[in-house]
Design a protein around this motif. Structure first.
Motif, PDB file in Angstrom:
ATOM      1  N   ASP A  17      28.377 -36.458  -8.749  1.00 64.12           N
ATOM      2  CA  ASP A  17      28.905 -34.771  -9.073  1.00 64.12           C
ATOM      3  C   ASP A  17      30.041 -35.466 -10.936  1.00 64.12           C
TER       4      ASP A  17
ATOM      5  N   LEU B 227      26.892 -27.768  -0.696  1.00 65.76           N
ATOM      6  CA  LEU B 227      25.692 -26.727  -0.113  1.00 65.76           C
ATOM      7  C   LEU B 227      23.999 -27.517  -0.362  1.00 65.76           C
ATOM      8  N   ARG B 228      24.252 -27.626  -2.280  1.00 64.43           N
ATOM      9  CA  ARG B 228      23.067 -27.930  -2.649  1.00 64.43           C
ATOM     10  C   ARG B 228      22.941 -30.196  -2.378  1.00 64.43           C
ATOM     11  N   ALA B 229      23.622 -30.394  -1.923  1.00 61.78           N
ATOM     12  CA  ALA B 229      24.061 -31.692  -1.489  1.00 61.78           C
ATOM     13  C   ALA B 229      23.159 -31.774   0.087  1.00 61.78           C
TER      14      ALA B 229
ATOM     15  N   ARG C 201      29.712 -24.448  -2.733  1.00 60.72           N
ATOM     16  CA  ARG C 201      28.245 -24.535  -3.428  1.00 60.72           C
ATOM     17  C   ARG C 201      27.155 -25.621  -4.006  1.00 60.72           C
ATOM     18  N   THR C 202      28.018 -27.074  -4.889  1.00 61.18           N
ATOM     19  CA  THR C 202      28.304 -28.102  -4.595  1.00 61.18           C
ATOM     20  C   THR C 202      27.835 -29.007  -3.363  1.00 61.18           C
TER      21      THR C 202
ATOM     22  N   GLU D  91      15.446 -31.916   1.424  1.00 58.45           N
ATOM     23  CA  GLU D  91      14.317 -32.152   1.119  1.00 58.45           C
ATOM     24  C   GLU D  91      13.844 -33.484   0.571  1.00 58.45           C
TER      25      GLU D  91
ATOM     26  N   GLU E 270      33.309 -23.074  -6.094  1.00 53.37           N
ATOM     27  CA  GLU E 270      31.673 -23.806  -7.120  1.00 53.37           C
ATOM     28  C   GLU E 270      32.198 -25.079  -5.806  1.00 53.37           C
TER      29      GLU E 270
ATOM     30  N   ARG F 217      20.809 -29.171   0.623  1.00 49.02           N
ATOM     31  CA  ARG F 217      19.553 -29.154   0.664  1.00 49.02           C
ATOM     32  C   ARG F 217      18.796 -30.330   0.190  1.00 49.02           C
ATOM     33  N   ARG F 218      19.353 -30.936  -0.891  1.00 44.84           N
ATOM     34  CA  ARG F 218      18.602 -32.243  -1.764  1.00 44.84           C
ATOM     35  C   ARG F 218      18.602 -33.181   0.053  1.00 44.84           C
TER      36      ARG F 218
END
Length: 320
Positions: free
Chosen positions: A74, A11-13, A8-9, A19, A5, A15-16
């Motif tokens: 987070d 990777l989201r950071a 994945r957190t 973006e 988890e 990606r953000r």
């Protein structure tokens, strides 16, 4: 929060950050999360900033600072520190770590399996033989398609004849675990294979005994109650949380002995927890929330031990 988890957190950071145009780099398919190396801090660490630095044309520590700002918000992460050339070091909020029990009991035999290892979704060749069999299972558990090559180890059958299959497999995968292969046949604490299988059998016996007393593991809402487990449960909870990271590393390095060592350490943590905090009521004592929570932790431990032994190609008997 489990290591998967947390990965994945991270990777989201990334990606953000891409973006929002504060980081110009391709988003990787995975972010390695593992226990900190010497000099690191916290519960887990990641080298993702070092991996992104080249394509981002930025120093790794600057990339790490960009990601740190996005990760500290987070609610399951207590702190993020940057160490060395740009490693991200994570300290998790303690109650979040305890949710690993619920995760294990929900996912059961699939806990720790994923697609995070290099080569996931691809086809790779693995040599035949006892070691290769274990590597193949570890890689398949991480989403890799395996093709076997070569011939099996011709010396393995006569080892089986003397030790039995389980001890023979263990001796091949972790040959330095005992002084002599024959030590794996002795049912005592100095035998790591016995320790692991006995811890599994003990965890299963606790569930049977609890059922005979008329109670089961606690409801999902009680799993996060750290006080219910007892103060000596932290190492065991940490070990269960580490399982996905261990599987990923064992597959990536093609080193099943890493899993064998982990199972041995987890068994020791289980016995320390079990000895300090009774799972079953004593005498006329009624089952409490603490008993149900500890039973849940014991069942989660048995699930992880059984899953790990299966990946090594070793049986996990219900009785010893």
């Amino acid at each position: 929060m489990t290591p998967a988890e947390l990965s994945r957190t991270v990777l989201r950071a990334v990606r953000r950050a891409v973006e929002e145009d504060v980081l110009r780099a391709p988003v990787p398919e995975r972010a390695v999360v593992e226990r900190p190396r010497p000099g690191g801090r916290g519960d887990y660490a990641s080298n993702v900033a070092l991996k992104l630095a080249g394509s981002a044309s930025l120093p790794a520590r600057e990339v790490a600072e960009i990601l740190r700002r996005m990760l500290v918000v987070d609610e399951q992460i207590a702190d993020v520190e940057i160490t060395g050339p740009g490693f991200l070091n994570f300290t998790l909020v303690r109650p979040a770590q305890n949710s690993v029990v619920r995760t294990v009991l929900t996912q059961r035999s699939s806990y720790g399996h994923g697609t995070s290892v290099d080569g996931a979704g691809q086809v790779v060749q693995v040599p035949a033989g006892t070691h290769g069999d274990a590597v193949a299972r570890l890689m398949q558990a991480q989403g890799v398609t395996v093709v076997r090559s070569g011939e099996a180890d011709p010396g393995f059958p006569h080892v089986v004849g003397r030790l039995g299959r389980d001890a023979a497999v263990w001796s091949v995968l972790w040959p330095t675990s005992v002084a002599r292969p024959d030590d794996l046949l002795v049912q005592r604490e100095s035998n790591p294979l016995f320790r692991v299988r006995y811890a599994h059998a003990r965890a299963r016996a606790l569930a049977r005994n609890a059922a005979a007393l008329g109670f089961e593991a606690g409801e999902a809402t009680s799993y996060g109650e750290a006080a219910s487990y007892g103060r000596d449960a932290a190492p065991l909870l940490g070990a269960l949380a580490d399982y996905p990271v261990v599987l990923e590393a064992a597959a990536r390095h093609r080193a099943p002995d890493r899993l064998a060592r982990y199972l041995d350490a987890t068994a020791e943590s289980f016995f320390r927890f079990h000895d300090a905090h009774p799972v079953l009521p004593l005498g006329d004592e009624k089952p409490s929330v603490a008993h149900r929570s500890r039973l849940a932790l014991a069942e989660a431990t048995g699930t992880v031990l059984a899953g790990g032994l299966s990946l090594l190609g070793i049986s996990a008997p219900e009785h010893l």
